[in-house]
Design a protein around this motif. Structure first.
Motif, PDB file in Angstrom:
ATOM      1  N   SER A   1      13.623 -60.594 -42.498  1.00  0.00           N
ATOM      2  CA  SER A   1      14.592 -60.979 -43.517  1.00  0.00           C
ATOM      3  C   SER A   1      14.274 -60.329 -44.850  1.00  0.00           C
ATOM      4  O   SER A   1      15.148 -59.831 -45.542  1.00  0.00           O
ATOM      5  CB  SER A   1      14.601 -62.506 -43.657  1.00  0.00           C
ATOM      6  N   THR A   2      12.968 -60.325 -45.206  1.00  0.00           N
ATOM      7  CA  THR A   2      12.566 -59.703 -46.470  1.00  0.00           C
ATOM      8  C   THR A   2      12.851 -58.218 -46.460  1.00  0.00           C
ATOM      9  O   THR A   2      13.357 -57.657 -47.425  1.00  0.00           O
ATOM     10  CB  THR A   2      11.062 -59.946 -46.712  1.00  0.00           C
ATOM     11  N   ASP A   3      12.526 -57.591 -45.322  1.00  0.00           N
ATOM     12  CA  ASP A   3      12.755 -56.145 -45.216  1.00  0.00           C
ATOM     13  C   ASP A   3      14.242 -55.833 -45.291  1.00  0.00           C
ATOM     14  O   ASP A   3      14.647 -54.851 -45.893  1.00  0.00           O
ATOM     15  CB  ASP A   3      12.172 -55.637 -43.907  1.00  0.00           C
ATOM     16  N   PHE A   4      15.083 -56.676 -44.696  1.00  0.00           N
ATOM     17  CA  PHE A   4      16.528 -56.455 -44.724  1.00  0.00           C
ATOM     18  C   PHE A   4      17.062 -56.562 -46.144  1.00  0.00           C
ATOM     19  O   PHE A   4      17.866 -55.756 -46.583  1.00  0.00           O
ATOM     20  CB  PHE A   4      17.221 -57.478 -43.822  1.00  0.00           C
ATOM     21  N   LYS A   5      16.557 -57.555 -46.864  1.00  0.00           N
ATOM     22  CA  LYS A   5      17.019 -57.742 -48.230  1.00  0.00           C
ATOM     23  C   LYS A   5      16.588 -56.592 -49.123  1.00  0.00           C
ATOM     24  O   LYS A   5      17.310 -56.173 -50.010  1.00  0.00           O
ATOM     25  CB  LYS A   5      16.497 -59.068 -48.794  1.00  0.00           C
ATOM     26  N   ASN A   6      15.375 -56.086 -48.904  1.00  0.00           N
ATOM     27  CA  ASN A   6      14.826 -55.060 -49.784  1.00  0.00           C
ATOM     28  C   ASN A   6      15.258 -53.658 -49.412  1.00  0.00           C
ATOM     29  O   ASN A   6      15.346 -52.789 -50.263  1.00  0.00           O
ATOM     30  CB  ASN A   6      13.286 -55.133 -49.775  1.00  0.00           C
ATOM     31  N   SER A   7      15.489 -53.409 -48.120  1.00  0.00           N
ATOM     32  CA  SER A   7      15.713 -52.033 -47.686  1.00  0.00           C
ATOM     33  C   SER A   7      17.069 -51.804 -47.040  1.00  0.00           C
ATOM     34  O   SER A   7      17.696 -50.789 -47.270  1.00  0.00           O
ATOM     35  CB  SER A   7      14.604 -51.610 -46.705  1.00  0.00           C
ATOM     36  N   SER A   8      17.544 -52.756 -46.211  1.00  0.00           N
ATOM     37  CA  SER A   8      18.722 -52.510 -45.401  1.00  0.00           C
ATOM     38  C   SER A   8      20.024 -52.649 -46.185  1.00  0.00           C
ATOM     39  O   SER A   8      21.011 -52.016 -45.849  1.00  0.00           O
ATOM     40  CB  SER A   8      18.746 -53.464 -44.204  1.00  0.00           C
ATOM     41  N   VAL A   9      20.049 -53.489 -47.207  1.00  0.00           N
ATOM     42  CA  VAL A   9      21.275 -53.699 -47.967  1.00  0.00           C
ATOM     43  C   VAL A   9      21.521 -52.500 -48.881  1.00  0.00           C
ATOM     44  O   VAL A   9      20.656 -52.132 -49.658  1.00  0.00           O
ATOM     45  CB  VAL A   9      21.184 -54.981 -48.810  1.00  0.00           C
ATOM     46  N   PRO A  10      22.681 -51.847 -48.800  1.00  0.00           N
ATOM     47  CA  PRO A  10      22.968 -50.705 -49.673  1.00  0.00           C
ATOM     48  C   PRO A  10      22.913 -51.107 -51.146  1.00  0.00           C
ATOM     49  O   PRO A  10      23.419 -52.165 -51.527  1.00  0.00           O
ATOM     50  CB  PRO A  10      24.389 -50.296 -49.258  1.00  0.00           C
ATOM     51  N   LYS A  11      22.331 -50.257 -51.945  1.00  0.00           N
ATOM     52  CA  LYS A  11      22.164 -50.564 -53.366  1.00  0.00           C
ATOM     53  C   LYS A  11      22.880 -49.577 -54.275  1.00  0.00           C
ATOM     54  O   LYS A  11      22.873 -49.751 -55.488  1.00  0.00           O
ATOM     55  CB  LYS A  11      20.674 -50.590 -53.715  1.00  0.00           C
ATOM     56  N   THR A  12      23.475 -48.533 -53.722  1.00  0.00           N
ATOM     57  CA  THR A  12      24.238 -47.584 -54.516  1.00  0.00           C
ATOM     58  C   THR A  12      25.674 -47.543 -54.002  1.00  0.00           C
ATOM     59  O   THR A  12      25.950 -47.971 -52.873  1.00  0.00           O
ATOM     60  CB  THR A  12      23.633 -46.170 -54.433  1.00  0.00           C
ATOM     61  N   TYR A  13      26.549 -47.029 -54.830  1.00  0.00           N
ATOM     62  CA  TYR A  13      27.970 -47.032 -54.468  1.00  0.00           C
ATOM     63  C   TYR A  13      28.238 -46.213 -53.214  1.00  0.00           C
ATOM     64  O   TYR A  13      28.975 -46.663 -52.331  1.00  0.00           O
ATOM     65  CB  TYR A  13      28.806 -46.494 -55.633  1.00  0.00           C
ATOM     66  N   ASN A  14      27.659 -45.032 -53.112  1.00  0.00           N
ATOM     67  CA  ASN A  14      27.916 -44.186 -51.948  1.00  0.00           C
ATOM     68  C   ASN A  14      27.478 -44.866 -50.658  1.00  0.00           C
ATOM     69  O   ASN A  14      28.202 -44.855 -49.652  1.00  0.00           O
ATOM     70  CB  ASN A  14      27.200 -42.849 -52.104  1.00  0.00           C
ATOM     71  N   ASP A  15      26.271 -45.470 -50.676  1.00  0.00           N
ATOM     72  CA  ASP A  15      25.777 -46.155 -49.482  1.00  0.00           C
ATOM     73  C   ASP A  15      26.634 -47.376 -49.144  1.00  0.00           C
ATOM     74  O   ASP A  15      26.958 -47.628 -47.980  1.00  0.00           O
ATOM     75  CB  ASP A  15      24.325 -46.574 -49.670  1.00  0.00           C
ATOM     76  N   MET A  16      26.982 -48.145 -50.174  1.00  0.00           N
ATOM     77  CA  MET A  16      27.799 -49.338 -49.941  1.00  0.00           C
ATOM     78  C   MET A  16      29.190 -48.959 -49.455  1.00  0.00           C
ATOM     79  O   MET A  16      29.775 -49.638 -48.593  1.00  0.00           O
ATOM     80  CB  MET A  16      27.906 -50.159 -51.233  1.00  0.00           C
ATOM     81  N   PHE A  17      29.722 -47.869 -49.981  1.00  0.00           N
ATOM     82  CA  PHE A  17      31.048 -47.423 -49.549  1.00  0.00           C
ATOM     83  C   PHE A  17      31.038 -47.033 -48.076  1.00  0.00           C
ATOM     84  O   PHE A  17      31.929 -47.423 -47.316  1.00  0.00           O
ATOM     85  CB  PHE A  17      31.502 -46.241 -50.411  1.00  0.00           C
ATOM     86  N   ASN A  18      30.035 -46.255 -47.674  1.00  0.00           N
ATOM     87  CA  ASN A  18      29.946 -45.852 -46.268  1.00  0.00           C
ATOM     88  C   ASN A  18      29.759 -47.063 -45.362  1.00  0.00           C
ATOM     89  O   ASN A  18      30.309 -47.119 -44.251  1.00  0.00           O
ATOM     90  CB  ASN A  18      28.789 -44.867 -46.087  1.00  0.00           C
ATOM     91  N   PHE A  19      28.977 -48.042 -45.827  1.00  0.00           N
ATOM     92  CA  PHE A  19      28.760 -49.261 -45.051  1.00  0.00           C
ATOM     93  C   PHE A  19      30.067 -50.030 -44.865  1.00  0.00           C
ATOM     94  O   PHE A  19      30.431 -50.424 -43.749  1.00  0.00           O
ATOM     95  CB  PHE A  19      27.722 -50.134 -45.765  1.00  0.00           C
ATOM     96  N   ASN A  20      30.806 -50.241 -45.965  1.00  0.00           N
ATOM     97  CA  ASN A  20      32.061 -50.987 -45.887  1.00  0.00           C
ATOM     98  C   ASN A  20      33.134 -50.214 -45.119  1.00  0.00           C
ATOM     99  O   ASN A  20      33.945 -50.813 -44.406  1.00  0.00           O
ATOM    100  CB  ASN A  20      32.567 -51.306 -47.297  1.00  0.00           C
TER     101      ASN A  20
END
Length: 336
Positions: free
Chosen positions: A154-173
């Motif tokens: 869970s900690t690793d997912f929160k720190n690493s897996s969640v996109p933190k920039t617009y480009n990464d979040m856009f590709n994810f969504n």
């Protein structure tokens, strides 16, 4: 006869005049100049009713320009601040500032940095330990270690897996919403930073949209521009901490203007490429020579200082014009 259509057109033109300081006195000067010109040219045919009509329209347009400039200044500020968060620019700047402050004051900042580094190291070790464990361990050991591994996951997912920039979040969504195969969206995504950062510069924004239209014009498949807006807003809502109604209105307004500019060019680049290619191939040597001479004649008239830089031979100058004409066609074939 169409007030809503007039409002849309005036707002669109007003957006293109954001870089011009439109004031009430300047509107009056422009209005009087136009009315006097019409009076001079038309004479008695320019009736008082027509004069009042033109004055009313010009007053409305000028007032709308002033309103757009003042109203949209708030939206442009909202776009700039929220984009800094979404693109990770603000985060990077804060990190550098924290680093400089940490060198100057090692009491509080160093301890925080050490604690953060220790937490990251612990999470890394936990993840490595988990990977070494066999899947067929006993149930008792599995139950005791399962909680720890779940926490580390869970900690690793929160720190690493969640996109933190617009480009990464856009590709994810985009993947979640079923738009991962839209190649044209990636072209918009590549140009989006330049578009947003130049939103207040109408000329540069138009230029960016023109280049983008060339890029997406070469993409295969149906292009539905509102799809990008849906993914864009979903991504920004996840990244901007203080997202509110002003952000929703500002980003929707920006995309509406971008979409309007792109729609004006939809389907045209392919036809323009064919026409330009046909025109260039039809030029004989005499026509090319005329174009070469006219280019430098107009250029030196507009920018006399250019004569100090173009001192090469005539053959070299003609070669530059030929390359320039070839580059215009290359822009359509390879806009990247």
């Amino acid at each position: 006869h169409n007030p809503k259509g007039l409002k849309t057109v005036v707002e669109a033109v007003g957006f293109l005049h954001l870089h011009i300081d439109v004031t009430a006195p300047r509107v009056a000067v422009f209005r009087d100049a136009i009315v006097e010109l019409l009076q001079t040219e038309l004479g008695d045919a320019f009736s008082p009713l027509a004069r009042n009509g033109f004055c009313t329209v010009l007053n409305y347009v000028g007032g709308a320009y002033i309103y757009v400039r003042e109203k949209y200044a708030e939206r442009l500020g909202c776009l700039a601040s929220s984009w800094a968060q979404a693109a990770g620019k603000e985060v990077g700047g804060d990190a550098e500032a924290d680093g400089e402050r940490g060198e100057e004051d090692s009491t509080g900042q160093d301890s925080g940095a050490v604690a953060e580094a220790a937490a990251v190291e612990a999470a890394t070790k936990a993840k490595a330990a988990k990977s070494k464990k066999s899947w067929f361990r006993g149930s008792s050991a599995g139950s005791s270690s399962g909680k720890g591994s779940a926490d580390s996951t869970s900690t690793d997912f929160k720190n690493s897996s969640v996109p933190k920039t617009y480009n990464d979040m856009f590709n994810f969504n985009a993947a979640v919403m079923g738009f991962a195969s839209r190649t044209w969206m990636q072209e918009v995504l590549t140009s989006f930073d330049n578009i947003v950062t130049n939103a207040s510069n109408a000329a540069r924004l138009q230029e960016e949209c023109d280049v983008l239209s060339l890029k997406i014009g070469r993409c295969k498949g149906t292009i539905v521009l509102p799809e990008y807006k849906a993914v864009m807003l979903a991504s920004l809502r996840s990244l901007v901490k203080d997202w509110g109604s002003l952000h929703e209105v500002s980003w929707s307004w920006l995309w509406e203007n971008i979409e309007r500019m792109l729609k004006q060019m939809m389907g045209k680049p392919a036809k323009q490429e064919v026409a330009l290619s046909s025109f260039l191939s039809s030029l004989d040597e005499k026509s090319k020579m005329t174009i070469r001479n006219d280019v430098y004649t107009k250029f030196f008239a507009m920018a006399p200082a250019g004569q100090d830089f173009f001192k090469q031979s005539t053959t070299r100058l003609h070669f530059l014009v030929d390359k320039w004409m070839g580059m215009t066609l290359d822009m359509y074939r390879e806009p990247k």
